[in-house]
Write an enzyme that holds these catalytic residues in place. Structure first.
Site, mmCIF file in Angstrom:
data_model
loop_
_atom_site.group_PDB
_atom_site.id
_atom_site.type_symbol
_atom_site.label_atom_id
_atom_site.label_comp_id
_atom_site.label_asym_id
_atom_site.label_seq_id
_atom_site.Cartn_x
_atom_site.Cartn_y
_atom_site.Cartn_z
ATOM 1 N N HIS A 13 -0.715 -7.882 3.217
ATOM 2 C CA HIS A 13 -0.428 -8.343 4.584
ATOM 3 C C HIS A 13 -1.381 -7.782 5.639
ATOM 4 C CE1 HIS A 13 1.811 -4.948 6.656
ATOM 5 N NE2 HIS A 13 1.922 -4.528 5.410
ATOM 6 N N ALA B 213 0.819 -1.211 0.000
ATOM 7 C CA ALA B 213 0.000 0.000 0.000
ATOM 8 C C ALA B 213 0.853 1.260 0.000
ATOM 9 C CB ALA B 213 -0.953 0.005 1.189
ATOM 10 N N CYS C 258 4.445 2.848 13.066
ATOM 11 C CA CYS C 258 5.534 3.564 12.411
ATOM 12 C C CYS C 258 6.177 4.588 13.325
ATOM 13 C CB CYS C 258 5.031 4.272 11.161
ATOM 14 S SG CYS C 258 4.052 3.213 10.135
HETATM 15 C C1 LIG Z 1 -0.362 -0.733 6.567
HETATM 16 C C2 LIG Z 1 -0.893 0.480 5.900
HETATM 17 C C3 LIG Z 1 -0.217 1.067 4.833
HETATM 18 C C4 LIG Z 1 1.120 0.551 4.334
HETATM 19 O O1 LIG Z 1 0.975 -0.664 3.692
HETATM 20 P P1 LIG Z 1 2.274 -1.518 3.277
HETATM 21 O O2 LIG Z 1 1.734 -2.571 2.395
HETATM 22 O O3 LIG Z 1 2.816 -2.057 4.561
HETATM 23 O O4 LIG Z 1 3.214 -0.610 2.592
HETATM 24 C C5 LIG Z 1 -0.783 2.164 4.220
HETATM 25 N N1 LIG Z 1 -1.946 2.663 4.639
HETATM 26 C C6 LIG Z 1 -2.634 2.138 5.669
HETATM 27 C C7 LIG Z 1 -3.925 2.719 6.078
HETATM 28 C C8 LIG Z 1 -2.122 1.030 6.335
HETATM 29 O O5 LIG Z 1 -2.796 0.512 7.352
#
Ligand SMILES: *Cc1c(COP(=O)(O)O)cnc(C)c1O
Length: 403
Positions: free
Chosen positions: A205, A75, A327
């Site tokens: 994930h 994401a 994070c």
């Molecule tokens: C976990 C998350 C992301 C990042 O996703 P990744 O696949 O770990 O890069 C982005 N936005 C939201 C809302 C998330 O919960």
């Protein structure tokens, strides 16, 4: 049944992979190792067929056409690609974007990057629950607005934005709407046409798939400039050899979610409510962060007044939860989401996020309630401010125990 410790209540940070997902992937980690772009032999054909099946599975879960799905590394990449890709594709007109302070850092930092390069960004003020309403968006839209990016479900507090109404306002002014739906997909019904979004981010994930793979939905006809240049994969929007096993895993995860989501959400929300009620019934001065009803079924973000969230976590080592967002928890910065919602710093630092999921049990919830209540009481006993608030003002004690 014995408990598997520490109890995992951090599903919004990542989910364990479903065994059925691993089973689907296994063949593509072993015998079927072909490059999906090799269009001159069987290995390539079979890898490509597996990718196209996954594309259909992802599309089906969100009501899209398979062609509208672009595979990415997750994401974070989807958010980057959607926001920068649209801003760049719109060129001259791509001068103004609209977002909100409660977004994930993948969105906020991308917007900040564009700001540094001369674009204007409006950060809408969410209400106390972390919601933005369509009227605010309508008022912020200008003729120069190219993109509005607002998440469907917040990762820290679970609050849902009224994306459908927002989409109508955005369309009215000829801008595009991107939604980071990472936390929503797999937890609640998501349909890109009902929502009216033009772009949407997904991560495997967060829905029991593998890490390092995700997808971006791009509505047909929407132009997005590649951020990764190379062999022209994914309709020129994202070059790079496809992560075939990961993509197969994402597809399988989406198919399982489509079948089981409704039942699972019922079960998980009952567990979440049991957790919330159990804690609130036994501890005073605990407040809920996020919307009481317009919220993900699995998420509970609570502030325990007079207690540090970090300290609380340390006293309940058998429970894996999150304070602030994953994070930022390496640093002791307050959560930017709670700050944006106007939660005062003391309560911000006193917050914990519980996020449940597919493998959560009643037994785990009951154990967690015990741990949280015990830990919070212990810490409050050490807190002179709590004593004062209870009416037992003893200034000597305040003085001597302050450090
Ligand atoms: C976990 C998350 C992301 C990042 O996703 P990744 O696949 O770990 O890069 C982005 N936005 C939201 C809302 C998330 O919960």
């Amino acid at each position: 049944m014995s408990l598997h410790l520490p109890i995992y209540l951090d599903y919004n940070a990542t989910t364990p992979m479903d065994r059925r997902v691993l089973e689907a992937m296994m063949l593509y980690l072993t015998d079927e190792f072909g490059n999906a772009a090799s269009n001159n032999h069987e290995y390539g054909y079979r890898a490509k067929a597996a990718v196209e099946k996954a594309r259909q599975q992802v599309a089906a879960l969100i009501g899209a056409e398979p062609k509208e799905i672009i595979f990415t590394s997750g994401a974070t990449e989807s958010d980057n690609l959607a926001i920068k890709g649209v801003a760049e594709a719109r060129g001259e007109r791509g001068e103004h974007l609209i977002t909100c302070g409660t977004e994930h850092s993948a969105v906020l930092d991308t917007c900040k990057h564009l700001q540094k390069h001369g674009r204007e960004v409006t950060y809408l003020q969410p209400d106390q629950f972390g919601r933005v309403v369509a009227r605010q968006v309508a008022e912020a839209l200008t003729d120069r607005t190219v993109l509005v990016t607002l998440m469907l479900a917040n990762n820290e507090v679970g609050t849902l934005n009224p994306i459908c109404e927002i989409a109508a306002a955005v369309k009215d002014r000829g801008a595009l709407l991107h939604s980071d739906a990472t936390q929503a997909v797999g937890k609640m019904p998501v349909n890109v046409n009902e929502l009216g979004v033009d772009l949407l981010s997904i991560s495997a994930h967060k829905l029991y798939g593998p890490k390092g793979v995700g997808a971006m939905y791009v509505r047909r006809g929407v132009r997005v400039l590649a951020q990764m240049h190379g062999g022209g994969h994914e309709r020129n929007m994202r070059s790079g050899t496809l992560n075939v096993p990961g993509i197969v895993g994402l597809g399988a995860a989406c198919e399982i979610a489509g079948r089981e989501m409704a039942e699972e959400a019922k079960r998980v929300s009952a567990l979440r409510d049991r957790l919330e009620r159990g804690i609130l019934a036994r501890l005073d001065e605990v407040t809920l962060n996020g919307h009481p009803t317009e919220r993900l079924a699995n998420t509970s973000n609570l502030s325990f007044a007079y207690v540090e969230g970090e300290g609380l976590m340390m006293r309940m080592k058998d429970v894996a939860v999150s304070s602030g967002s994953a994070c930022t928890s390496a640093s002791l910065k307050p959560s930017h989401v709670l700050s944006a919602m106007g939660v005062p710093d003391e309560l911000n630092h006193a917050s914990l996020r519980f996020s449940l999921g597919r493998f959560s049990t009643e037994e785990e919830v009951d154990y967690t309630i015990e741990q949280v209540v015990r830990a919070a009481r212990e810490l409050r006993e050490l807190s002179p401010l709590y004593e004062m608030a209870r009416g037992g003002i003893d200034l000597n004690k305040v003085h001597w125990t302050e450090h």
